[in-house]
Write a protein that holds these residues in place. Sequence first.
Motif, PDB file in Angstrom:
ATOM      1  N   PRO A 103       0.609  -1.520  -0.144  1.00  0.00           N
ATOM      2  CA  PRO A 103       0.156  -0.209   0.329  1.00  0.00           C
ATOM      3  C   PRO A 103       0.943   1.261   0.104  1.00  0.00           C
ATOM      4  O   PRO A 103       1.729   1.608   1.091  1.00  0.00           O
ATOM      5  N   MET A 104       0.727   2.275  -1.008  1.00  0.00           N
ATOM      6  CA  MET A 104       1.012   3.648  -1.283  1.00  0.00           C
ATOM      7  C   MET A 104      -0.007   4.652  -0.833  1.00  0.00           C
ATOM      8  O   MET A 104      -0.250   4.661  -2.068  1.00  0.00           O
ATOM      9  N   ASP A 105       0.454   5.363   0.758  1.00  0.00           N
ATOM     10  CA  ASP A 105      -0.526   6.429  -0.414  1.00  0.00           C
ATOM     11  C   ASP A 105       1.091   7.695  -0.709  1.00  0.00           C
ATOM     12  O   ASP A 105       1.703   8.310   0.169  1.00  0.00           O
ATOM     13  N   LEU A 106       0.177   8.251  -1.566  1.00  0.00           N
ATOM     14  CA  LEU A 106       1.334   9.488  -2.218  1.00  0.00           C
ATOM     15  C   LEU A 106       1.749  10.904  -1.624  1.00  0.00           C
ATOM     16  O   LEU A 106       2.926  10.800  -2.493  1.00  0.00           O
ATOM     17  N   SER A 107       0.502  11.304  -1.627  1.00  0.00           N
ATOM     18  CA  SER A 107       0.562  12.023  -0.264  1.00  0.00           C
ATOM     19  C   SER A 107       2.431  12.000   0.235  1.00  0.00           C
ATOM     20  O   SER A 107       2.138  13.358   0.636  1.00  0.00           O
ATOM     21  N   GLU A 108       2.364  10.914   0.760  1.00  0.00           N
ATOM     22  CA  GLU A 108       3.639  11.411   1.412  1.00  0.00           C
ATOM     23  C   GLU A 108       4.864  10.870   0.625  1.00  0.00           C
ATOM     24  O   GLU A 108       5.796  10.498   2.014  1.00  0.00           O
ATOM     25  N   TYR A 109       4.601  10.754  -0.446  1.00  0.00           N
ATOM     26  CA  TYR A 109       6.012  10.171  -1.362  1.00  0.00           C
ATOM     27  C   TYR A 109       6.535  11.456  -2.343  1.00  0.00           C
ATOM     28  O   TYR A 109       6.540  11.032  -3.822  1.00  0.00           O
ATOM     29  N   ASN A 110       5.443  13.171  -2.040  1.00  0.00           N
ATOM     30  CA  ASN A 110       5.117  13.750  -2.820  1.00  0.00           C
ATOM     31  C   ASN A 110       4.691  13.547  -4.657  1.00  0.00           C
ATOM     32  O   ASN A 110       4.746  14.425  -5.401  1.00  0.00           O
ATOM     33  N   GLY A 111       3.254  12.585  -4.250  1.00  0.00           N
ATOM     34  CA  GLY A 111       2.746  12.477  -5.217  1.00  0.00           C
ATOM     35  C   GLY A 111       2.720  11.848  -6.235  1.00  0.00           C
ATOM     36  O   GLY A 111       2.255  11.721  -7.501  1.00  0.00           O
ATOM     37  N   LYS A 112       4.328  11.380  -6.477  1.00  0.00           N
ATOM     38  CA  LYS A 112       4.634  10.247  -7.755  1.00  0.00           C
ATOM     39  C   LYS A 112       5.409   9.198  -6.954  1.00  0.00           C
ATOM     40  O   LYS A 112       6.293   8.934  -6.349  1.00  0.00           O
ATOM     41  N   ILE A 113       5.313   8.112  -7.664  1.00  0.00           N
ATOM     42  CA  ILE A 113       6.275   6.628  -7.211  1.00  0.00           C
ATOM     43  C   ILE A 113       6.556   5.948  -9.036  1.00  0.00           C
ATOM     44  O   ILE A 113       4.971   5.976  -9.862  1.00  0.00           O
ATOM     45  N   ILE A 114       7.426   6.035  -9.290  1.00  0.00           N
ATOM     46  CA  ILE A 114       8.095   4.892 -10.071  1.00  0.00           C
ATOM     47  C   ILE A 114       7.467   3.514 -10.059  1.00  0.00           C
ATOM     48  O   ILE A 114       8.255   3.579  -9.302  1.00  0.00           O
ATOM     49  N   CYS A 115       7.198   2.851 -10.697  1.00  0.00           N
ATOM     50  CA  CYS A 115       7.422   0.956 -10.189  1.00  0.00           C
ATOM     51  C   CYS A 115       7.425   0.591 -11.746  1.00  0.00           C
ATOM     52  O   CYS A 115       6.966   1.008 -13.054  1.00  0.00           O
ATOM     53  N   GLN A 116       7.652  -0.437 -11.666  1.00  0.00           N
ATOM     54  CA  GLN A 116       7.974  -1.592 -12.896  1.00  0.00           C
ATOM     55  C   GLN A 116       6.292  -1.190 -13.512  1.00  0.00           C
ATOM     56  O   GLN A 116       5.345  -1.375 -12.719  1.00  0.00           O
ATOM     57  N   LYS A 117       6.780  -1.820 -14.309  1.00  0.00           N
ATOM     58  CA  LYS A 117       5.162  -1.486 -15.743  1.00  0.00           C
ATOM     59  C   LYS A 117       3.857  -2.596 -15.305  1.00  0.00           C
ATOM     60  O   LYS A 117       2.881  -2.318 -15.962  1.00  0.00           O
ATOM     61  N   ASP A 118       4.713  -3.601 -14.660  1.00  0.00           N
ATOM     62  CA  ASP A 118       3.660  -4.671 -14.837  1.00  0.00           C
ATOM     63  C   ASP A 118       3.043  -4.892 -13.571  1.00  0.00           C
ATOM     64  O   ASP A 118       2.105  -6.221 -12.901  1.00  0.00           O
ATOM     65  N   SER A 119       3.027  -3.761 -12.438  1.00  0.00           N
ATOM     66  CA  SER A 119       2.995  -3.904 -10.372  1.00  0.00           C
ATOM     67  C   SER A 119       1.196  -2.754 -10.406  1.00  0.00           C
ATOM     68  O   SER A 119       1.605  -3.632  -9.149  1.00  0.00           O
ATOM     69  N   PHE A 120       1.070  -2.699 -10.496  1.00  0.00           N
ATOM     70  CA  PHE A 120       0.261  -1.454 -10.266  1.00  0.00           C
ATOM     71  C   PHE A 120      -1.097  -2.446 -10.225  1.00  0.00           C
ATOM     72  O   PHE A 120      -1.127  -3.779 -11.205  1.00  0.00           O
ATOM     73  N   LEU A 121      -1.926  -2.528  -9.355  1.00  0.00           N
ATOM     74  CA  LEU A 121      -2.853  -3.556  -8.637  1.00  0.00           C
ATOM     75  C   LEU A 121      -4.289  -2.743  -8.788  1.00  0.00           C
ATOM     76  O   LEU A 121      -5.423  -2.570  -9.585  1.00  0.00           O
ATOM     77  N   ALA A 122      -4.353  -1.804  -7.775  1.00  0.00           N
ATOM     78  CA  ALA A 122      -5.775  -0.627  -7.653  1.00  0.00           C
ATOM     79  C   ALA A 122      -5.137   0.354  -6.967  1.00  0.00           C
ATOM     80  O   ALA A 122      -3.740   0.745  -6.642  1.00  0.00           O
ATOM     81  N   ALA A 123      -5.893   0.923  -7.319  1.00  0.00           N
ATOM     82  CA  ALA A 123      -5.351   2.779  -6.592  1.00  0.00           C
ATOM     83  C   ALA A 123      -7.263   3.376  -6.568  1.00  0.00           C
ATOM     84  O   ALA A 123      -8.380   3.051  -7.099  1.00  0.00           O
ATOM     85  N   ALA A 124      -7.215   4.664  -5.578  1.00  0.00           N
ATOM     86  CA  ALA A 124      -8.105   5.339  -5.989  1.00  0.00           C
ATOM     87  C   ALA A 124      -8.820   6.014  -6.779  1.00  0.00           C
ATOM     88  O   ALA A 124      -7.657   6.656  -7.442  1.00  0.00           O
ATOM     89  N   LYS A 125     -10.377   6.171  -6.735  1.00  0.00           N
ATOM     90  CA  LYS A 125     -10.112   7.272  -8.475  1.00  0.00           C
ATOM     91  C   LYS A 125      -9.556   8.305  -8.103  1.00  0.00           C
ATOM     92  O   LYS A 125      -9.863   9.071  -7.132  1.00  0.00           O
ATOM     93  N   GLY A 126      -9.335   9.432  -9.697  1.00  0.00           N
ATOM     94  CA  GLY A 126      -8.048  10.030  -9.225  1.00  0.00           C
ATOM     95  C   GLY A 126      -6.495  10.070  -9.426  1.00  0.00           C
ATOM     96  O   GLY A 126      -5.999  10.946 -10.113  1.00  0.00           O
TER      97      GLY A 126
END
Length: 263
Positions: A103-126
């Motif tokens: 789980p990653m709260d993007l607000s804690e990481y300056n609003g941006k995370i770079i990840c490997q291209k097949d790793s995304f699972l789900a996220a809040a809308k927006g």
Amino acid sequence: MNNHEIDYKIYGDDMQFVEVELDPDETVVAEAGSLMMMEDGIHMETIFGDGSAAAGGGLMGKLFSAGKRVLTGESLFMTTFTNTSHEKKHVSFASPYPGKIIPMDLSEYNGKIICQKDSFLAAAKGVSVGIELQRKIGAGFFGGEGFIMQKLEGDGMSFVHAGGTIHKKELSHGEVLRVDTGCLVAMTSEISYDIEMVKGVKTALFGGEGLFFATLRGPGTVWIQSLPFSRLASRVFAAAPSRLGAKDEGSLAKGIFDVFSGD
């Protein structure tokens, strides 16, 4: 960015799934095919791209957003799950192979995370799911992820999946970490990322670790996985019996082989 604020709970150890709690009118966006279960009162809809505000601009904006996903090897479509009832509802998403959900709260990481291209699972809308082009030629050709990686932008919750055990490491200013190119899961935008060739001919040819590794320079945060899916798949493929050796296997397959061969 106006991301929906969602609550969640992760279940399991090595075969995890995440349960997202949605208040009325809240929405979560997920990769197509990641749904495990959902309660009555949740409306599911397939959309182009990620449905974020960044994908606006009418039909062309949506097509451009969806087209970027093709470059990362993902589907043109994503799925939204919206709570249309008047009480809290739950929807769950499962990981596609053994590993951990991060789980990653993007607000804690300056609003941006770079990840490997097949790793995304789900996220809040927006949360915007886009592409990150590697500016350095070496990182593009030999980085294991090519020129293109995913980037998650916004201020909401995102869920990333990776294989094996996950190690989160904080790098101080100027601190360098060298990792196998396939073991890099994600990093914050401040991390400097490059590819370095293994030194020594014998080590490069016979070390069994490949010719290149990723060099990460702080400050920032990185997430490392112990078992990349590519490594798992190669071991399974190498251990699989060949077609000619099927008769020698002491298994149900041998019995089926004997029936059709007349033995």
